[in-house]
Design a protein around this motif. Structure first.
Motif, PDB file in Angstrom:
ATOM      1  N   ALA A  56      -1.172  -0.577 -34.259  1.00  0.00           N
ATOM      2  CA  ALA A  56       0.054  -0.561 -35.058  1.00  0.00           C
ATOM      3  C   ALA A  56       0.436   0.857 -35.447  1.00  0.00           C
ATOM      4  CB  ALA A  56      -0.118  -1.434 -36.301  1.00  0.00           C
ATOM      5  N   GLU A  60       3.707   2.915 -34.368  1.00  0.00           N
ATOM      6  CA  GLU A  60       4.514   3.584 -35.390  1.00  0.00           C
ATOM      7  C   GLU A  60       4.770   5.038 -35.012  1.00  0.00           C
ATOM      8  OE1 GLU A  60       4.470   4.214 -40.254  1.00  0.00           O
ATOM      9  OE2 GLU A  60       2.612   3.771 -39.182  1.00  0.00           O
ATOM     10  N   LEU A  65       7.315   0.800 -34.155  1.00  0.00           N
ATOM     11  CA  LEU A  65       7.139   0.160 -35.449  1.00  0.00           C
ATOM     12  C   LEU A  65       7.492   1.152 -36.546  1.00  0.00           C
ATOM     13  CD1 LEU A  65       3.766  -1.849 -35.192  1.00  0.00           C
ATOM     14  CD2 LEU A  65       6.101  -2.733 -35.010  1.00  0.00           C
ATOM     15  N   ARG A  67       7.684   1.239 -41.290  1.00  0.00           N
ATOM     16  CA  ARG A  67       7.205   0.574 -42.518  1.00  0.00           C
ATOM     17  C   ARG A  67       8.390   0.329 -43.448  1.00  0.00           C
ATOM     18  NH1 ARG A  67       1.274   1.293 -43.275  1.00  0.00           N
ATOM     19  NH2 ARG A  67       0.622   2.411 -41.394  1.00  0.00           N
ATOM     20  N   PHE A  73       4.577  -3.475 -41.851  1.00  0.00           N
ATOM     21  CA  PHE A  73       5.076  -3.071 -40.547  1.00  0.00           C
ATOM     22  C   PHE A  73       6.339  -3.867 -40.207  1.00  0.00           C
ATOM     23  CE2 PHE A  73       0.550  -1.906 -40.127  1.00  0.00           C
ATOM     24  CZ  PHE A  73       0.690  -0.584 -39.711  1.00  0.00           C
TER      25      PHE A  73
END
Length: 243
Positions: A56, A60, A65, A67, A73
């Motif tokens: 993850a 990101e 991805l 936040r 996420f």
């Protein structure tokens, strides 16, 4: 050794057998359904916590991805950027049709899409010579003037037009009845236009195909001459999308 997780089994439907890819896709698919804290991500994908966290965070870093304000996420902006770079099938299908419409009538042709309270020119075929009305790609125009705006409003869900300055329901009903719209100096003095709806093979509104030019050439009733051409052009785009 224990049994491999669902994200690891190459024989499962949709699995490539390349573990890191399958696990990353499982993470993206999970986050697409709802924002996920790490614990939620682990539960949804059946991946070990360390693996889910590592992948993850890597996704990101690539902006696949991101936040949210709570640290969960969510899908990242790069997915939208990649999708926007894909060829647009409606614009691709409209290109040769706009050129055909222009050549048939000798006037500039455009394709408009609705974007909220505006319409956007997403394709055009300009008249090569003489006085013409040029609408650059990306031009944003209001939904309360012009034949293209009339068509986009007439075939839009009325609920989506609440709060948007547009036309009377009576005038929009007349546009739907005719199957096309015309405007004479409505958006710009001295300019006339005619537009027709471009529908999907399922009958949903996709865009408006238009012809515009000086009133001195198009006349005060341009729809009489140009509406049949535009409705044929719209049908050609729809047919192309169905094949």
């Amino acid at each position: 050794m224990g049994q491999p997780s669902s994200a690891e089994r190459p024989g499962d439907s949709g699995q490539s057998g390349i573990g890191v890819v399958d696990k990353s896709v499982a993470i993206l698919a999970s986050v697409a359904l709802a924002p996920r804290a790490l614990a939620d991500l682990v539960a949804a994908t059946d991946l070990p916590r360390a693996t889910a966290h590592r992948l993850a965070v890597a996704l990101e870093a690539h902006r696949l991805l991101a936040r949210d304000a709570e640290g969960r996420f969510i899908l990242g902006p790069r997915l939208g950027e990649l999708a926007a770079a894909l060829p647009d099938p409606v614009v691709a299908a409209a290109g040769p049709v706009l050129a055909w419409v222009r050549d048939e009538c000798g006037e500039s042709a455009q394709l408009y899409r609705r974007d909220g309270a505006e319409r956007v020119c997403v394709a055009a075929a300009e008249r090569a010579h003489g006085l013409r009305t040029t609408v650059p790609l990306g031009t944003r125009l209001p939904l309360n003037a012009g034949s293209g705006a009339q068509v986009l409003c007439a075939w839009s869900d009325p609920a989506s037009l609440v709060g948007v300055e547009t036309f009377s329901e009576r005038s929009l009903a007349e546009v739907r009845r005719r199957g096309w719209a015309q405007s004479i100096g409505q958006r710009e003095a001295g300019v006339a236009s005619v537009s027709a709806p471009v529908l999907s093979p399922e009958g949903e509104l996709l865009a408006a195909i238009s012809v515009s030019g000086p009133i001195e050439r198009l006349g005060r009733s341009p729809g009489t001459r140009l509406a049949p051409l535009l409705t044929r052009g719209a049908h050609r785009i729809t047919t192309s999308l169905a094949t």
